[in-house]
Scaffold this active site. Structure first.
Site, PDB file in Angstrom:
ATOM      1  CE  LYS A   1     102.004  96.239  66.005  1.00  0.00           C
ATOM      2  NZ  LYS A   1     103.006  97.310  66.216  1.00  0.00           N
TER       3      LYS A   1
ATOM      4  N   GLY B   1     102.236  95.713  77.232  1.00  0.00           N
ATOM      5  CA  GLY B   1     102.055  97.091  76.791  1.00  0.00           C
ATOM      6  C   GLY B   1     101.124  97.820  77.736  1.00  0.00           C
ATOM      7  CB  SER B   2      99.438 101.037  77.352  1.00  0.00           C
ATOM      8  OG  SER B   2      98.677 100.845  76.182  1.00  0.00           O
TER       9      SER B   2
ATOM     10  CB  THR C   1      97.150  98.435  73.782  1.00  0.00           C
ATOM     11  OG1 THR C   1      97.580  99.750  73.423  1.00  0.00           O
ATOM     12  CG2 THR C   1      97.207  97.550  72.564  1.00  0.00           C
ATOM     13  N   GLY C   2      95.619  96.823  76.092  1.00  0.00           N
ATOM     14  CA  GLY C   2      95.192  95.544  76.664  1.00  0.00           C
ATOM     15  C   GLY C   2      93.679  95.409  76.657  1.00  0.00           C
TER      16      GLY C   2
ATOM     17  CD  GLU D   1     102.800  89.560  82.029  1.00  0.00           C
ATOM     18  OE1 GLU D   1     103.128  90.230  83.009  1.00  0.00           O
ATOM     19  OE2 GLU D   1     102.383  88.397  82.116  1.00  0.00           O
TER      20      GLU D   1
ATOM     21  CB  CYS E   1     106.527  97.096  83.119  1.00  0.00           C
ATOM     22  SG  CYS E   1     107.555  95.658  83.398  1.00  0.00           S
TER      23      CYS E   1
ATOM     24  CD  GLU F   1     102.949 102.442  83.123  1.00  0.00           C
ATOM     25  OE1 GLU F   1     102.118 102.343  82.208  1.00  0.00           O
ATOM     26  OE2 GLU F   1     103.771 101.563  83.387  1.00  0.00           O
TER      27      GLU F   1
HETATM   28  P1  NAD Z   1     101.254 100.275  73.814  1.00  0.00           P
HETATM   29  O1  NAD Z   1     100.097  99.590  74.420  1.00  0.00           O
HETATM   30  O2  NAD Z   1     101.063 101.618  73.249  1.00  0.00           O
HETATM   31  O3  NAD Z   1     101.852  99.395  72.632  1.00  0.00           O
HETATM   32  C1  NAD Z   1     102.233  98.058  72.837  1.00  0.00           C
HETATM   33  C2  NAD Z   1     102.062  97.292  71.546  1.00  0.00           C
HETATM   34  O4  NAD Z   1     100.682  97.254  71.228  1.00  0.00           O
HETATM   35  C3  NAD Z   1     102.779  97.918  70.355  1.00  0.00           C
HETATM   36  O5  NAD Z   1     103.347  96.906  69.564  1.00  0.00           O
HETATM   37  C4  NAD Z   1     101.647  98.587  69.620  1.00  0.00           C
HETATM   38  O6  NAD Z   1     101.868  98.729  68.243  1.00  0.00           O
HETATM   39  C5  NAD Z   1     100.507  97.624  69.879  1.00  0.00           C
HETATM   40  N1  NAD Z   1      99.191  98.220  69.682  1.00  0.00           N
HETATM   41  C6  NAD Z   1      98.829  99.513  69.847  1.00  0.00           C
HETATM   42  N2  NAD Z   1      97.517  99.669  69.550  1.00  0.00           N
HETATM   43  C7  NAD Z   1      97.038  98.452  69.217  1.00  0.00           C
HETATM   44  C8  NAD Z   1      95.764  97.963  68.803  1.00  0.00           C
HETATM   45  N3  NAD Z   1      94.716  98.767  68.671  1.00  0.00           N
HETATM   46  N4  NAD Z   1      95.647  96.638  68.555  1.00  0.00           N
HETATM   47  C9  NAD Z   1      96.702  95.805  68.692  1.00  0.00           C
HETATM   48  N5  NAD Z   1      97.933  96.219  69.037  1.00  0.00           N
HETATM   49  C10 NAD Z   1      98.103  97.527  69.293  1.00  0.00           C
HETATM   50  O7  NAD Z   1     102.418 100.268  74.914  1.00  0.00           O
HETATM   51  P2  NAD Z   1     103.888 100.885  74.783  1.00  0.00           P
HETATM   52  O8  NAD Z   1     103.769 102.366  74.897  1.00  0.00           O
HETATM   53  O9  NAD Z   1     104.586 100.295  73.620  1.00  0.00           O
HETATM   54  O10 NAD Z   1     104.581 100.285  76.089  1.00  0.00           O
HETATM   55  C11 NAD Z   1     104.506 100.892  77.312  1.00  0.00           C
HETATM   56  C12 NAD Z   1     103.551 100.151  78.212  1.00  0.00           C
HETATM   57  O11 NAD Z   1     103.952  98.797  78.346  1.00  0.00           O
HETATM   58  C13 NAD Z   1     103.574 100.695  79.631  1.00  0.00           C
HETATM   59  O12 NAD Z   1     102.263 100.784  80.117  1.00  0.00           O
HETATM   60  C14 NAD Z   1     104.361  99.659  80.389  1.00  0.00           C
HETATM   61  O13 NAD Z   1     104.132  99.617  81.766  1.00  0.00           O
HETATM   62  C15 NAD Z   1     103.954  98.407  79.718  1.00  0.00           C
HETATM   63  N6  NAD Z   1     104.927  97.335  79.975  1.00  0.00           N
HETATM   64  C16 NAD Z   1     104.550  96.295  80.802  1.00  0.00           C
HETATM   65  C17 NAD Z   1     105.453  95.268  81.089  1.00  0.00           C
HETATM   66  C18 NAD Z   1     105.072  94.101  81.974  1.00  0.00           C
HETATM   67  O14 NAD Z   1     105.750  93.070  81.954  1.00  0.00           O
HETATM   68  N7  NAD Z   1     104.015  94.190  82.741  1.00  0.00           N
HETATM   69  C19 NAD Z   1     106.734  95.303  80.533  1.00  0.00           C
HETATM   70  C20 NAD Z   1     107.076  96.384  79.719  1.00  0.00           C
HETATM   71  C21 NAD Z   1     106.152  97.387  79.436  1.00  0.00           C
END
Ligand code: NAD
Length: 494
Positions: A188, A241-242, A245-246, A264, A299, A398
């Protein structure tokens, strides 16, 4: 990099994309579409399918069927290896096209995108392809009348959820080990960066990954992402991701089948500069690059600069100079250092953080605002804020944008205390010529990655993962394979 070739590729219209389910390109079940806005100029680039829960369920069912009938997991390792090697070759052969498509979608400067996206994705896929027939099982040290064997088995269906900053690179960090070990995957991508991943997945099919083994469903996280998270038919969630969401994904797992969840997440990574650093000019340039490349949407970005008080003013001046020497603008120009912020929403979030930092006593030394608004694109001047206190918002949350907060420290112990004073623990760095101090910093700063006298660089041979609220588990290296296998014990009485 050839500017003429890049310009030719950017001039091509981008046809609408559909999901990739069961080896076929299919639209959303209700016909829904989402516009793809290019952050380069704010125009509509194309559209993707706005997935429904039914679309996601169909993709999961396809992945499950593909896993159960053994069309991939049942192949000899050497056969899977051959297919994955071919996929890596195809990604490389189409690298410029993939990179330009991705940049038009997410705004990363092309120099970085070419290396970090198709370049790194191909390298990652190849790394796990090469490894997959070299991973042996184990024989345990049992009594003579017992044979104890430990097998690695694929877990089944992996749900991979990806952010927008480096979709191909991060996608490959999940797909490489998951597919190498024989799993099926439902991917996704982010709402604001799906295109290059869809194209890369189509190349997987071309290379011989069987239909259903790799599915891609686009759409809103709150719809298709949630359906994936809550599915009773998914065995592992691999997420980047964030933190917000995690947290949801962990709730989804608890509310459904208790699937494994690997996260992550974000960071607030400290870049610590001691007065005894071997080369302060180099440290200043790397500090600027370490936060501002890809407009800070990295990240591991070194977003907190901790500087020994005795050199603070001179060092900040050097960082400001290095920052102002970076060219911000059209990410498809080969001489651009900092491209576009991914979306208008994220640009506004970044600007809000600067306002808050100022209200909390921070001083903006350079940048601070939107620039190049006349292009229609989402550009922000790289921003350096000094006098950021330990508990200030800019030190604790962040931004995920081109904003650097600077804090002075007096002693090594102060530096460690400041470095560890957040909920995060992703990356960090210390600059010092003192060998003992360098090793002490590696041990004392609670992060998944610690750099000494450099920032950011790491390849696929080493793991990347966070501690604390930066996540759990690691991408990259052979260690990532553990996320996509179950250990099975055979206890045989002889
Ligand atoms: P996000 O959490 O908003 O979105 C990430 C993904 O999650 C997207 O595909 C989104 O559609 C999906 N998502 C959103 N809501 C969801 C839900 N309720 N259920 C399931 N999936 C859902 O993050 P973002 O804004 O796309 O990315 C930025 C974040 O990612 C930052 O916090 C950044 O630090 C982190 N990041 C971490 C790493 C790492 O390796 N640690 C690498 C890159 C980015």
């Amino acid at each position: 990099m050839d500017q003429t070739k890049i310009d030719a590729l950017r001039a091509q219209p981008v046809a609408p994309f559909d999901h990739l389910i069961d080896g076929r390109h299919v639209p959303a079940s209700d016909g829904g579409r989402m516009d793809v806005i290019s952050p380069i100029d704010g125009t509509v680039l194309t559209s993707v399918a706005a997935g429904t829960a039914a679309d996601m369920d169909a993709a999961i069912a396809s992945a499950r069927a593909a896993f159960e009938d053994g069309r991939w997991a049942g192949q000899p390792p050497a056969a899977r290896k051959k297919v994955l090697m071919k996929w890596a070759d195809l990604i490389e052969a189409n690298a410029l096209e993939l990179a330009v498509l991705g940049v038009r979608d997410n705004g990363t400067e092309i120099g970085m995108a070419l290396k970090a996206e198709p370049g790194s994705a191909a390298g990652t896929i190849r790394y796990y392809a090469e490894a997959l027939d070299k991973l042996y099982g184990e024989i345990a040290t049992t009594p003579q009348d017992i044979l104890g064997m430990i097998h690695r088995e694929p877990v089944g269906v992996v749900g991979a959820i990806i952010p927008w900053n480096f979709p191909m690179m991060i996608g490959a960090w999940k797909l490489g080990p998951a597919l190498a070990m024989g799993n099926s995957v439902v991917l996704k991508p982010s709402e604001t960066a799906s295109l290059s991943l869809l194209r890369m997945a189509a190349l997987a099919l071309e290379a011989g990954v069987p239909p259903g083994v790799l599915n891609v469903v686009t759409g809103a996280g709150s719809v298709v992402g949630q359906t994936l998270g809550l599915s009773m038919n998914v065995d592992v969630l691999a997420f980047t991701g964030s933190g917000a969401t995690g947290r949801r994904l962990m709730e989804y797992a608890a509310a459904s089948n208790m699937k494994r969840v690997y996260l992550e997440l974000g960071g607030k990574s400290p870049n610590i500069v001691f007065a005894d650093a071997p080369d302060l000019d180099e440290a200043a340039k790397v500090a600027a690059a370490g936060i501002f490349r890809n407009a800070g949407q990295v990240c591991v970005a070194g977003s907190r600069l901790l500087v020994e008080a005795s050199i603070h003013d001179d060092f900040v001046a050097a960082v400001v100079k290095a920052t102002e020497a970076m060219r911000v603008g059209d990410p498809l120009r080969t001489d651009t250092h900092i491209g576009a912020v991914n979306s208008e929403g994220q640009l506004n979030v970044n600007l809000g953080f600067v306002k808050t930092a100022q209200a909390e006593g921070g001083n903006v030394m350079t940048g601070g605002g939107r620039i190049l608004a006349e292009t229609g694109g989402y550009y922000m001047a790289p921003t350096v804020v000094t006098d950021v206190t330990r508990d200030a918002t800019l030190a604790q949350r962040e931004v995920f944008g081109p904003v650097l907060g600077v804090t002075a420290f007096e002693t090594e112990a102060d530096a460690v205390a400041l470095a560890n004073a957040t909920v995060y623990g992703l990356a960090g760095a210390a600059w010092t010529a003192n060998l003992g101090r360098a090793h002490r910093m590696v041990r004392a700063v609670r992060t998944g990655v610690m750099h000494i006298n450099t920032y950011g660089g790491a390849d696929g041979t080493v793991p990347l993962g966070g501690v604390g609220q930066s996540g759990n588990g690691s991408d990259k290296s052979l260690h990532a394979i553990d996320k996509y296998v179950n250990l099975k014990t055979a206890w045989i009485k002889l």
